[in-house]
Every structure is written in C-alpha cells, then in structure tokens.
Write a protein that holds these residues in place. Sequence first.
Motif, mmCIF file in Angstrom:
data_model
loop_
_atom_site.group_PDB
_atom_site.id
_atom_site.type_symbol
_atom_site.label_atom_id
_atom_site.label_comp_id
_atom_site.label_asym_id
_atom_site.label_seq_id
_atom_site.Cartn_x
_atom_site.Cartn_y
_atom_site.Cartn_z
ATOM 1 N N LEU A 143 -9.632 -28.064 39.032
ATOM 2 C CA LEU A 143 -10.664 -27.668 38.082
ATOM 3 C C LEU A 143 -12.023 -27.529 38.775
ATOM 4 C CD1 LEU A 143 -11.303 -27.056 35.128
ATOM 5 C CD2 LEU A 143 -11.695 -29.494 34.792
ATOM 6 N N LEU A 144 -12.375 -28.491 39.604
ATOM 7 C CA LEU A 144 -13.639 -28.416 40.338
ATOM 8 C C LEU A 144 -13.635 -27.268 41.345
ATOM 9 C CD1 LEU A 144 -14.232 -32.212 40.977
ATOM 10 C CD2 LEU A 144 -15.426 -30.738 39.360
ATOM 11 N N LEU A 145 -12.515 -27.074 42.015
ATOM 12 C CA LEU A 145 -12.426 -25.991 42.990
ATOM 13 C C LEU A 145 -12.507 -24.631 42.306
ATOM 14 C CD1 LEU A 145 -12.162 -25.786 46.024
ATOM 15 C CD2 LEU A 145 -9.699 -25.685 45.772
ATOM 16 N N ALA A 146 -11.934 -24.508 41.119
ATOM 17 C CA ALA A 146 -12.021 -23.253 40.363
ATOM 18 C C ALA A 146 -13.456 -22.978 39.920
ATOM 19 C CB ALA A 146 -11.092 -23.306 39.154
ATOM 20 N N ARG A 147 -14.189 -24.024 39.559
ATOM 21 C CA ARG A 147 -15.606 -23.831 39.200
ATOM 22 C C ARG A 147 -16.419 -23.336 40.393
ATOM 23 N NH1 ARG A 147 -16.770 -29.170 35.477
ATOM 24 N NH2 ARG A 147 -15.565 -28.461 33.690
ATOM 25 N N VAL A 148 -16.134 -23.892 41.552
ATOM 26 C CA VAL A 148 -16.823 -23.438 42.766
ATOM 27 C C VAL A 148 -16.486 -21.978 43.042
ATOM 28 C CG1 VAL A 148 -16.932 -23.737 45.271
ATOM 29 C CG2 VAL A 148 -16.993 -25.732 43.772
ATOM 30 N N LEU A 149 -15.224 -21.620 42.888
ATOM 31 C CA LEU A 149 -14.819 -20.225 43.104
ATOM 32 C C LEU A 149 -15.527 -19.288 42.137
ATOM 33 C CD1 LEU A 149 -10.989 -20.450 43.753
ATOM 34 C CD2 LEU A 149 -12.762 -19.718 45.345
ATOM 35 N N LYS A 150 -15.678 -19.709 40.904
ATOM 36 C CA LYS A 150 -16.358 -18.859 39.930
ATOM 37 C C LYS A 150 -17.815 -18.648 40.315
ATOM 38 C CE LYS A 150 -17.576 -18.211 35.178
ATOM 39 N NZ LYS A 150 -17.863 -18.814 33.915
ATOM 40 N N GLN A 151 -18.472 -19.699 40.801
ATOM 41 C CA GLN A 151 -19.872 -19.574 41.198
ATOM 42 C C GLN A 151 -20.034 -18.711 42.446
ATOM 43 O OE1 GLN A 151 -21.228 -23.586 41.660
ATOM 44 N NE2 GLN A 151 -21.434 -23.925 39.462
ATOM 45 N N LEU A 152 -19.103 -18.810 43.371
ATOM 46 C CA LEU A 152 -19.231 -18.086 44.627
ATOM 47 C C LEU A 152 -18.692 -16.665 44.566
ATOM 48 C CD1 LEU A 152 -18.187 -20.844 47.184
ATOM 49 C CD2 LEU A 152 -20.487 -20.096 46.589
ATOM 50 N N LEU A 153 -17.567 -16.479 43.905
ATOM 51 C CA LEU A 153 -16.870 -15.195 43.946
ATOM 52 C C LEU A 153 -16.490 -14.756 42.540
ATOM 53 C CD1 LEU A 153 -14.593 -16.242 46.860
ATOM 54 C CD2 LEU A 153 -16.437 -14.601 47.030
ATOM 55 N N CYS A 154 -17.315 -13.952 41.963
ATOM 56 C CA CYS A 154 -17.046 -13.498 40.598
ATOM 57 C C CYS A 154 -15.817 -12.597 40.525
ATOM 58 C CB CYS A 154 -18.266 -12.764 40.048
ATOM 59 S SG CYS A 154 -19.740 -13.796 39.996
ATOM 60 N N GLY A 155 -15.395 -12.029 41.643
ATOM 61 C CA GLY A 155 -14.282 -11.088 41.642
ATOM 62 C C GLY A 155 -12.907 -11.727 41.573
ATOM 63 N N ILE A 156 -12.794 -13.039 41.751
ATOM 64 C CA ILE A 156 -11.479 -13.689 41.712
ATOM 65 C C ILE A 156 -10.945 -13.639 40.285
ATOM 66 C CG2 ILE A 156 -10.279 -15.899 41.909
ATOM 67 C CD1 ILE A 156 -10.787 -14.865 44.581
ATOM 68 N N ARG A 157 -9.791 -13.027 40.120
ATOM 69 C CA ARG A 157 -9.156 -12.913 38.802
ATOM 70 C C ARG A 157 -7.844 -13.677 38.734
ATOM 71 N NH1 ARG A 157 -12.618 -12.694 35.706
ATOM 72 N NH2 ARG A 157 -11.054 -12.389 34.132
ATOM 73 N N THR A 158 -7.179 -13.861 39.865
ATOM 74 C CA THR A 158 -5.876 -14.507 39.896
ATOM 75 C C THR A 158 -5.847 -15.524 41.022
ATOM 76 O OG1 THR A 158 -4.863 -12.445 39.155
ATOM 77 C CG2 THR A 158 -3.392 -14.103 40.053
ATOM 78 N N ILE A 159 -5.246 -16.682 40.736
ATOM 79 C CA ILE A 159 -5.077 -17.705 41.765
ATOM 80 C C ILE A 159 -3.600 -18.035 41.864
ATOM 81 C CG2 ILE A 159 -5.548 -20.070 42.447
ATOM 82 C CD1 ILE A 159 -8.232 -19.854 41.123
#
Length: 182
Positions: A143-159
């Motif tokens: 959950l924390l890592l996904a929040r960081v990804l959202k802040q850094l890379l708006c283009g991530i749609r799938t993990i």
Amino acid sequence: MAIYKENLTELGERKRKHSLRSVWNALLYVVKTGCQWRMLPVNFAKWQLVYYYYKKWSGLDCFDLLLAKLREKVRSGMGQNRQASLGIMDSQSVRWGNNRALSGYDGNKKVKGIKRHVATDKNGFLLAVMVTAAHVHHSKAALLLARVLKQLLCGIRTIACDGGYRGEIIEQVKNVSDIFYK
C-alpha cells in the motif's frame, strides 16, 4: 556563456577550483567502491567538497530527477513510451545484523534482518524502493509502495506481482491510488 560567468562573479560566487565533473566522478567512485568519504583518493576533490555537493544535490532531489530522465531516454530509445504503464512489485528478505533498530525476523524465509520492497518497470528499471524490518509482510508494505508510485509516476496503470500480494490489500490499493493489480 561569458555573460553567465560575469553574472556569477557579480553575485559574489567564486571561481571553482574543481570542476563539477570531478565532483561527479568522485561521487561515482564512492558509490562503486563503497569506500568511506575520508578515503577518497587524492586525485579527486577533497572529501568535504564532494560530500557537500552530495548533500546539496540529494536535498534538491537531483538524483531522482537524473534517474527519471535517464530512464525515459532509454525507454524512448527502445521504442517504448517514455513513461511506464506497467510496474512489477516484489520483496526480498535480506540478512542484516548491523542495525538492531531495523532488524526483524521473516518466519517464512527464516531470515533475521530487513526486507526490500522494490517496484520496477517491465525492463527492470527501478521505479521505487522501500526498506522495512523483515517481519513486515510484503502485502502490508504494498500500500505504501503504491502510494509512492502514484506520486512519482502517474502513468502506472497496472502492477504485476506474485501470489503473496493477495487478499483485501488489492482492494485497498485500488481505492486509495487508482492503481489496478492484475
């Protein structure tokens, strides 16, 4: 260029004794060899100057910006979009005996130490990293890592991730950050 140098001298900045390239090479030497700051060879700038620039550039997030620009350039050179749309998330337990405060025990892996949580793009380029005690389950850190990804890379749609990331954490990540696990 001459106008820029004249403006610098008017502002009171002094002429550099060591080039920024020399400072950068010294930083790369420290990273590559793992030597202590005070053990920098004499052909580099003094360790105090190199450390000063390291702290200055770290505080300005210059290294993150440099990594992002380099990753975008390589991806576009490979014929891919500059921004990653697919991320890969995983964790690894590592033996670590140096720091008692961060040490934990991963019962599944039988490892006393820390756990590295890493997110990369499909090429293996680093997107985000987080370190926790080994006893923290990777689904909780997701959950924390996904929040960081959202802040850094708006283009991530799938993990993409393994079976350890299952249960209600998937729904929590979907609700909080609009990142979809598949």
